[in-house]
Motif scaffolding. Sequence first.
Motif, short mmCIF file in Angstrom:
data_model
loop_
_atom_site.label_atom_id
_atom_site.label_comp_id
_atom_site.label_asym_id
_atom_site.label_seq_id
_atom_site.Cartn_x
_atom_site.Cartn_y
_atom_site.Cartn_z
N GLU A 38 5.07 7.37 0.90
CA GLU A 38 5.24 6.24 1.81
C GLU A 38 4.84 4.96 1.07
O GLU A 38 3.88 4.98 0.30
CB GLU A 38 4.31 6.36 3.03
N ALA A 62 -2.48 -4.90 6.66
CA ALA A 62 -1.58 -4.56 7.76
C ALA A 62 -0.13 -4.84 7.40
O ALA A 62 0.19 -5.82 6.73
CB ALA A 62 -1.96 -5.37 9.01
N TYR A 81 4.31 0.72 2.07
CA TYR A 81 4.33 -0.32 3.10
C TYR A 81 4.05 -1.67 2.47
O TYR A 81 3.16 -1.78 1.62
CB TYR A 81 3.25 -0.04 4.16
N GLU A 82 4.79 -2.68 2.92
CA GLU A 82 4.45 -4.05 2.52
C GLU A 82 3.34 -4.54 3.43
O GLU A 82 3.55 -4.68 4.65
CB GLU A 82 5.67 -4.97 2.61
N VAL A 83 2.16 -4.78 2.88
CA VAL A 83 1.03 -5.20 3.70
C VAL A 83 0.95 -6.73 3.64
O VAL A 83 0.27 -7.31 2.80
CB VAL A 83 -0.29 -4.50 3.28
N ALA A 84 1.66 -7.34 4.57
CA ALA A 84 1.80 -8.80 4.58
C ALA A 84 0.51 -9.49 5.00
O ALA A 84 0.31 -10.67 4.71
CB ALA A 84 2.94 -9.19 5.52
N LEU A 85 -0.36 -8.75 5.69
CA LEU A 85 -1.61 -9.33 6.21
C LEU A 85 -2.80 -8.64 5.58
O LEU A 85 -2.77 -7.44 5.33
CB LEU A 85 -1.68 -9.17 7.73
N GLU A 86 -3.86 -9.42 5.34
CA GLU A 86 -5.05 -8.86 4.70
C GLU A 86 -6.29 -9.58 5.22
O GLU A 86 -6.26 -10.79 5.47
CB GLU A 86 -4.93 -9.07 3.18
N VAL A 87 -7.35 -8.82 5.38
CA VAL A 87 -8.66 -9.39 5.72
C VAL A 87 -9.64 -8.89 4.68
O VAL A 87 -9.59 -7.71 4.31
CB VAL A 87 -9.13 -8.96 7.13
N PHE A 93 -4.13 6.59 -2.17
CA PHE A 93 -3.66 5.29 -1.71
C PHE A 93 -3.67 4.32 -2.89
O PHE A 93 -4.68 4.22 -3.59
CB PHE A 93 -4.59 4.73 -0.62
N VAL A 99 1.23 5.57 -0.34
CA VAL A 99 0.49 6.79 -0.01
C VAL A 99 1.14 7.97 -0.71
O VAL A 99 2.36 8.17 -0.61
CB VAL A 99 0.48 7.02 1.52
N ALA A 120 -9.09 -4.85 5.14
CA ALA A 120 -8.04 -4.26 5.97
C ALA A 120 -6.72 -4.88 5.55
O ALA A 120 -6.64 -6.07 5.24
CB ALA A 120 -8.32 -4.52 7.45
N ASN A 143 -5.56 -1.31 -7.30
CA ASN A 143 -6.57 -0.27 -7.07
C ASN A 143 -5.90 1.02 -6.62
O ASN A 143 -4.79 0.97 -6.09
CB ASN A 143 -7.53 -0.67 -5.93
N MET A 148 0.87 -1.17 0.00
CA MET A 148 0.00 0.00 0.00
C MET A 148 0.90 1.22 0.00
O MET A 148 1.77 1.34 0.88
CB MET A 148 -0.89 0.03 1.24
N LEU A 150 -2.90 0.28 -4.07
CA LEU A 150 -2.64 -1.10 -3.69
C LEU A 150 -2.00 -1.80 -4.88
O LEU A 150 -2.51 -1.71 -6.01
CB LEU A 150 -3.96 -1.78 -3.32
#
Lengths: 82, 82
Positions: A74, B42, A76-82, A50, A7, B40, A39, A5, A52
């Motif tokens: 900025e 993270a 960020y590596e977003v290793a987790l997702e819901v 933002f 920014v 979400a 996106n 993600m 993705l």
Amino acid sequence: MPKFMDVHTGMTGIDQDGLVKAHKADTDIENEEGVHFLNAWADPKSGKVFCLSEGPNIEAVQRVHERAGHKADEIYEVALEV
Amino acid sequence: MPKFMDVHTGMTGIDQDGLVKAHKADTDIENEEGVHFLNAWADPKSGKVFCLSEGPNIEAVQRVHERAGHKADEIYEVALEV
């Protein structure tokens, strides 16, 4: 493949056409860096955008944005997702 | 319905189970505020969490997060999307 993600700030007043064009500038060259932009969401009032994406690493994502003329503030590596 | 991107900081070390539980704490009560949390993402290293939602306004999104115990640091209405 890792997701990211990023920014952007300072894009106050961006409109739908501007967002589409900026996104296309990325997707036109993303293959050369092994990145895929999924996106993008923009808030014209605050100027925040933002994005993705998925790709090999943060540096590759930034290279696409830099080459497209809009370096991210900025990433960020977003290793987790819901 | 308007969409929103909110940003949480300081969640360093969050794991998949923690993200799922935090997201569920939001979705358990979101109907009471007319909000729906979509995704979400993270980054456990930086502690950043990004949440995409739809709802009536920024205040309603924040009320859900506050009631769930994790107030957002920033919330933006993302009027544009690609």
